[in-house]
Write a protein that holds these residues in place. Structure first.
Motif, PDB file in Angstrom:
ATOM      1  N   CYS A 127      -6.941  -8.764  -0.133  1.00 14.84           N
ATOM      2  CA  CYS A 127      -8.139  -9.726   0.564  1.00 14.84           C
ATOM      3  C   CYS A 127      -7.900 -10.926  -0.085  1.00 14.84           C
ATOM      4  CB  CYS A 127      -9.245  -8.836   0.377  1.00 14.84           C
ATOM      5  SG  CYS A 127      -9.563  -7.273   1.512  1.00 14.84           S
ATOM      6  N   SER A 128      -7.583 -10.909  -1.272  1.00 12.70           N
ATOM      7  CA  SER A 128      -7.903 -12.218  -2.223  1.00 12.70           C
ATOM      8  C   SER A 128      -6.460 -12.914  -1.562  1.00 12.70           C
ATOM      9  CB  SER A 128      -7.737 -11.983  -3.404  1.00 12.70           C
ATOM     10  OG  SER A 128      -8.959 -11.445  -3.995  1.00 12.70           O
ATOM     11  N   ARG A 129      -5.541 -12.568  -1.590  1.00 11.95           N
ATOM     12  CA  ARG A 129      -4.118 -13.220  -1.229  1.00 11.95           C
ATOM     13  C   ARG A 129      -4.175 -13.458   0.463  1.00 11.95           C
ATOM     14  NH1 ARG A 129      -0.206 -10.160  -0.692  1.00 11.95           N
ATOM     15  NH2 ARG A 129      -0.891  -8.075  -1.432  1.00 11.95           N
ATOM     16  N   HIS A 130      -5.100 -13.105   1.094  1.00 12.51           N
ATOM     17  CA  HIS A 130      -5.070 -13.414   2.516  1.00 12.51           C
ATOM     18  C   HIS A 130      -6.441 -14.200   2.741  1.00 12.51           C
ATOM     19  CE1 HIS A 130      -1.815 -10.408   2.602  1.00 12.51           C
ATOM     20  NE2 HIS A 130      -1.366 -11.192   3.728  1.00 12.51           N
ATOM     21  N   GLY A 131      -7.134 -14.625   1.908  1.00 12.71           N
ATOM     22  CA  GLY A 131      -8.092 -15.601   1.933  1.00 12.71           C
ATOM     23  C   GLY A 131      -9.441 -15.015   2.472  1.00 12.71           C
ATOM     24  N   MET A 132      -9.604 -13.650   2.095  1.00 14.66           N
ATOM     25  CA  MET A 132     -10.863 -12.853   2.282  1.00 14.66           C
ATOM     26  C   MET A 132     -11.447 -12.658   1.061  1.00 14.66           C
ATOM     27  SD  MET A 132      -9.429 -10.097   5.390  1.00 14.66           S
ATOM     28  CE  MET A 132      -7.626 -10.092   4.609  1.00 14.66           C
ATOM     29  N   THR A 133     -12.852 -12.530   1.062  1.00 10.76           N
ATOM     30  CA  THR A 133     -13.764 -12.139   0.171  1.00 10.76           C
ATOM     31  C   THR A 133     -13.445 -10.582  -0.270  1.00 10.76           C
ATOM     32  OG1 THR A 133     -15.155 -13.559   0.746  1.00 10.76           O
ATOM     33  CG2 THR A 133     -16.007 -11.854  -0.995  1.00 10.76           C
ATOM     34  N   PRO A 134     -12.895 -10.136  -1.626  1.00 12.45           N
ATOM     35  CA  PRO A 134     -12.767  -8.698  -1.596  1.00 12.45           C
ATOM     36  C   PRO A 134     -13.904  -8.153  -1.441  1.00 12.45           C
ATOM     37  CG  PRO A 134     -11.626 -10.335  -3.373  1.00 12.45           C
ATOM     38  CD  PRO A 134     -12.459 -11.182  -2.426  1.00 12.45           C
ATOM     39  N   PRO A 135     -13.456  -6.673  -1.309  1.00 18.07           N
ATOM     40  CA  PRO A 135     -14.831  -5.591  -1.136  1.00 18.07           C
ATOM     41  C   PRO A 135     -15.396  -5.423  -2.462  1.00 18.07           C
ATOM     42  CG  PRO A 135     -12.953  -4.657  -0.692  1.00 18.07           C
ATOM     43  CD  PRO A 135     -12.515  -5.913  -0.740  1.00 18.07           C
ATOM     44  N   GLN A 136     -16.841  -5.459  -2.537  1.00 23.33           N
ATOM     45  CA  GLN A 136     -17.469  -5.443  -3.774  1.00 23.33           C
ATOM     46  C   GLN A 136     -17.989  -3.877  -4.112  1.00 23.33           C
ATOM     47  OE1 GLN A 136     -17.491  -8.233  -5.930  1.00 23.33           O
ATOM     48  NE2 GLN A 136     -16.046  -8.988  -4.319  1.00 23.33           N
TER      49      GLN A 136
ATOM     50  N   PHE B  81       0.822  -1.139  -0.108  1.00 27.94           N
ATOM     51  CA  PHE B  81      -0.152   0.181   0.180  1.00 27.94           C
ATOM     52  C   PHE B  81       0.763   1.353   0.046  1.00 27.94           C
ATOM     53  CE2 PHE B  81      -2.872  -3.066   2.584  1.00 27.94           C
ATOM     54  CZ  PHE B  81      -3.619  -3.404   1.429  1.00 27.94           C
ATOM     55  N   MET B  82       2.428   1.139  -0.066  1.00 29.69           N
ATOM     56  CA  MET B  82       2.974   2.282   0.168  1.00 29.69           C
ATOM     57  C   MET B  82       3.246   3.287  -0.950  1.00 29.69           C
ATOM     58  SD  MET B  82       5.204   3.840   2.208  1.00 29.69           S
ATOM     59  CE  MET B  82       6.627   5.209   1.556  1.00 29.69           C
ATOM     60  N   ALA B  83       3.154   2.691  -2.245  1.00 29.15           N
ATOM     61  CA  ALA B  83       3.274   3.502  -3.513  1.00 29.15           C
ATOM     62  C   ALA B  83       2.178   4.031  -4.004  1.00 29.15           C
ATOM     63  CB  ALA B  83       3.884   2.763  -4.678  1.00 29.15           C
ATOM     64  N   PRO B  84       2.062   5.236  -4.557  1.00 33.59           N
ATOM     65  CA  PRO B  84       0.739   5.641  -5.313  1.00 33.59           C
ATOM     66  C   PRO B  84      -0.070   4.813  -6.199  1.00 33.59           C
ATOM     67  CG  PRO B  84       2.511   7.428  -5.300  1.00 33.59           C
ATOM     68  CD  PRO B  84       3.083   6.257  -5.022  1.00 33.59           C
ATOM     69  N   GLY B  85      -1.147   4.997  -6.602  1.00 30.84           N
ATOM     70  CA  GLY B  85      -1.690   3.817  -7.579  1.00 30.84           C
ATOM     71  C   GLY B  85      -3.231   3.743  -7.306  1.00 30.84           C
ATOM     72  N   ASN B  86      -3.525   2.579  -7.965  1.00 31.71           N
ATOM     73  CA  ASN B  86      -5.202   2.186  -7.714  1.00 31.71           C
ATOM     74  C   ASN B  86      -5.273   1.426  -6.363  1.00 31.71           C
ATOM     75  OD1 ASN B  86      -7.634   0.961  -7.912  1.00 31.71           O
ATOM     76  ND2 ASN B  86      -7.354   0.636  -9.874  1.00 31.71           N
ATOM     77  N   MET B  87      -5.606   2.159  -5.262  1.00 28.32           N
ATOM     78  CA  MET B  87      -5.762   1.615  -3.903  1.00 28.32           C
ATOM     79  C   MET B  87      -6.774   0.644  -3.917  1.00 28.32           C
ATOM     80  SD  MET B  87      -3.719   1.373  -1.364  1.00 28.32           S
ATOM     81  CE  MET B  87      -3.097   2.856  -1.177  1.00 28.32           C
ATOM     82  N   PRO B  88      -7.990   1.038  -4.399  1.00 30.27           N
ATOM     83  CA  PRO B  88      -9.105  -0.220  -4.274  1.00 30.27           C
ATOM     84  C   PRO B  88      -8.664  -1.435  -4.871  1.00 30.27           C
ATOM     85  CG  PRO B  88     -10.003   2.050  -4.822  1.00 30.27           C
ATOM     86  CD  PRO B  88      -8.378   2.299  -4.811  1.00 30.27           C
ATOM     87  N   ALA B  89      -8.155  -1.330  -5.934  1.00 31.12           N
ATOM     88  CA  ALA B  89      -7.624  -2.621  -6.560  1.00 31.12           C
ATOM     89  C   ALA B  89      -6.571  -3.435  -5.610  1.00 31.12           C
ATOM     90  CB  ALA B  89      -7.219  -2.261  -8.008  1.00 31.12           C
ATOM     91  N   ARG B  90      -5.776  -2.506  -5.083  1.00 32.69           N
ATOM     92  CA  ARG B  90      -4.832  -3.088  -4.027  1.00 32.69           C
ATOM     93  C   ARG B  90      -5.301  -3.847  -2.757  1.00 32.69           C
ATOM     94  NH1 ARG B  90       0.374   1.094  -4.166  1.00 32.69           N
ATOM     95  NH2 ARG B  90       0.207   1.501  -6.146  1.00 32.69           N
ATOM     96  N   ILE B  91      -6.389  -3.074  -2.546  1.00 29.45           N
ATOM     97  CA  ILE B  91      -7.236  -3.600  -1.280  1.00 29.45           C
ATOM     98  C   ILE B  91      -7.810  -5.009  -1.672  1.00 29.45           C
ATOM     99  CG2 ILE B  91      -8.809  -3.465   0.488  1.00 29.45           C
ATOM    100  CD1 ILE B  91      -8.087  -0.475   0.320  1.00 29.45           C
ATOM    101  N   ALA B  92      -8.083  -4.945  -2.771  1.00 29.84           N
ATOM    102  CA  ALA B  92      -8.996  -6.150  -3.321  1.00 29.84           C
ATOM    103  C   ALA B  92      -8.154  -7.237  -3.366  1.00 29.84           C
ATOM    104  CB  ALA B  92      -9.652  -5.882  -4.549  1.00 29.84           C
ATOM    105  N   ASP B  93      -6.893  -6.999  -4.001  1.00 25.82           N
ATOM    106  CA  ASP B  93      -5.822  -8.061  -4.288  1.00 25.82           C
ATOM    107  C   ASP B  93      -5.483  -8.583  -2.795  1.00 25.82           C
ATOM    108  OD1 ASP B  93      -3.845  -9.515  -5.970  1.00 25.82           O
ATOM    109  OD2 ASP B  93      -2.422  -8.322  -4.814  1.00 25.82           O
TER     110      ASP B  93
END
Length: 489
Positions: A359-368, A345-357
């Motif tokens: 969640c996916s990598r840690h076994g959580m349902t990504p936010p919709q 989450f450090m660099a600028p960029g598409n933060m909602p997509a990073r949060i979704a990714d």
């Protein structure tokens, strides 16, 4: 008594302001006289600060503020760690590189291959974050040795801007303390460490305390701005140090969170804490007013919310921060928890997509939805504050009766309430403009209008009414904290 006017320049990571303070002997009132964007520029593979644009805007602020009311002095605070290099003629060699640039991604590993982490912490008292000045200089020495060979002086961002305006070259204690180049808690460069790493200590000039009176505007500046000379007084030039100076609580009685792009959570001390547990927790010992120590932890803060908002604006949805808070409230509670300090989450960029990714990598349902993404960020930040509270209490052996939140983030009612709930402590919010207030307060102390820090904090308490949030603890917050703790490396 007659009103004394003083001027603060407060530079954040995305904007800067000139704020005029009017002190009537009892209270201080603030007037924003100039606001401007502070947008980094990506050029030739580097994310850089447009420092000459910032100089231009500072001059505009000097002129506009004088038109509003003549001021006796001015001072400048900015974010930490970043710097500019001057040659022997005092000319800037290149634009300062932004701390979020990727050039230092592996710098900690390189330095710690030569000096073990625990030893490096013991010799500096500074948390290991890859953008610290020490690591930036290490990379510069590797990649641009000719640049450092040409350089004659290193100045941190507030000191650099002050130099452009006054011609004086100094480094103020609090901003220097963010660099990992000082001996712990001392007004002294760690020249032995620099020599061991092959870094040139000749670049580092005189150190001064906050409150030092460092000359006045140059003739050139006065002519360009159309104003008479004004005195430059060093405030706590690191923005967090200025904000902490303005926390209207007696020293040591409350934890603070300086809430903005970063959340800096900590306590005030007289001496640095250099224990092995402190090193393991990666807390930092930074300088404050009167050479106090700010024992604190850097937390990602509102950066995640700001970057989400920036992305949604690109997609055509222009949400206010109030809109975002309401969307978070409407979403299901505790559906997912992320580590806001994860490097992804450090660099600028598409933060909602990073949060979704994430969640996916840690076994959580990504936010919709937008609301689900925001709920995740808000709850995760509050949970991070609660874990940090536990760490600080364990390290210091103290229990704190309240958390005092200052800065722009204290206006967020949702985050403030959830912080109280997660931490099971009252949260006292305000002042919003803590950094500018602390900047102005130090000037007033130097000018003899206030006796000391204690009297300054009493003035702050009289001038700005706080907002208090009572805690509502629940087992759901306990579960969220356990989930966040499990995510930590």
């Amino acid at each position: 008594m007659a009103t004394r006017n003083v001027l603060a320049f407060d530079f954040g990571a995305s904007s800067g302001r000139a704020i005029l303070g009017r002190f009537d002997g009892d209270k201080i009132t603030l007037q924003e006289t100039h606001r401007f964007a502070n947008e980094p520029v990506q050029a030739q593979g580097r994310l850089q600060w447009d420092v000459l644009r910032l100089l231009h805007e500072t001059r505009q602020g000097l002129a506009k503020s004088y038109a509003a009311a003549p001021y006796a002095s001015f001072s400048i605070d900015t974010w930490g760690v970043d710097y500019g290099l001057l040659d022997a003629r005092g000319r800037l060699l290149e634009n300062p590189v932004h701390y979020r640039d990727g050039r230092t991604a592996h710098a900690i590993e390189e330095v710690c291959a030569r000096i073990p982490r625990q030893a490096l912490y013991a010799r500096t008292g500074t948390q290991l974050i890859n953008f610290n000045t020490l690591f930036q200089l290490t990379v510069a020495q590797n990649e641009q040795p000719q640049l450092l060979a040409l350089a004659d002086r290193l100045l941190f961002m507030p000191d650099l801007l002050a130099y452009f305006l006054t011609g004086e070259k100094y480094s103020e204690f609090s901003i220097a303390s963010t660099s990992q180049l000082l001996s712990p808690g001392a007004l002294q460069w760690n020249t032995g460490l620099l020599a061991q790493l092959g870094l040139p200590s000749r670049l580092l000039g005189p150190l001064v305390d906050a409150g030092a009176r460092l000359g006045a505007l140059t003739d050139e500046t006065c002519e360009l701005c159309g104003i008479p000379p004004a005195e430059y007084i060093a405030c706590c030039a690191h923005d967090t140090a200025s904000a902490v100076a303005a926390v209207p609580q007696p020293q040591g009685e409350a934890l603070y969170i300086s809430s903005g792009t970063w959340s800096l959570m900590g306590v005030e001390r007289r001496t640095p804490l250099l224990t092995a547990p402190a090193a393991q927790a990666n807390v930092t010992n930074e300088g404050g007013y009167g050479r106090s120590i700010r024992l604190l932890k850097n937390i990602a803060g509102l950066w995640l919310l700001q970057e989400c908002r920036r992305q949604w604006r690109k997609e055509g949805q222009d949400l206010s921060f109030a809109d975002m808070a309401q969307a978070a409230l409407a979403a299901p509670a505790f559906a997912r928890i992320i580590d806001p300090d994860d490097p992804c989450f450090m660099a600028p960029g598409n933060m909602p997509a990073r949060i979704a990714d994430y969640c996916s990598r840690h076994g959580m349902t990504p936010p919709q939805t937008i609301g689900e993404t925001l709920r995740c960020v808000y709850e995760s930040l509050a949970a991070r504050y609660a874990l940090t509270l536990g760490t600080l209490q364990e390290l210091t052996g103290s229990r704190y009766p309240a958390i005092h939140i200052v800065g722009g983030g204290c206006q967020d009612r949702v985050l403030s309430q959830w912080t109280a709930d997660a931490c099971s402590l009252p949260v006292i919010c305000g002042p919003v403009e803590a950094t500018a207030t602390g900047n102005l307060m130090v000037q007033l102390i130097a000018l003899g209008e206030l006796a000391d820090l204690s009297q300054g904090r009493e003035m702050v308490a009289r001038s700005f009414a706080p907002v208090t949030y009572a805690p509502h603890p629940s087992s759901q917050w306990d579960e969220a904290l356990a989930r966040l703790a499990a995510l930590q490396p």
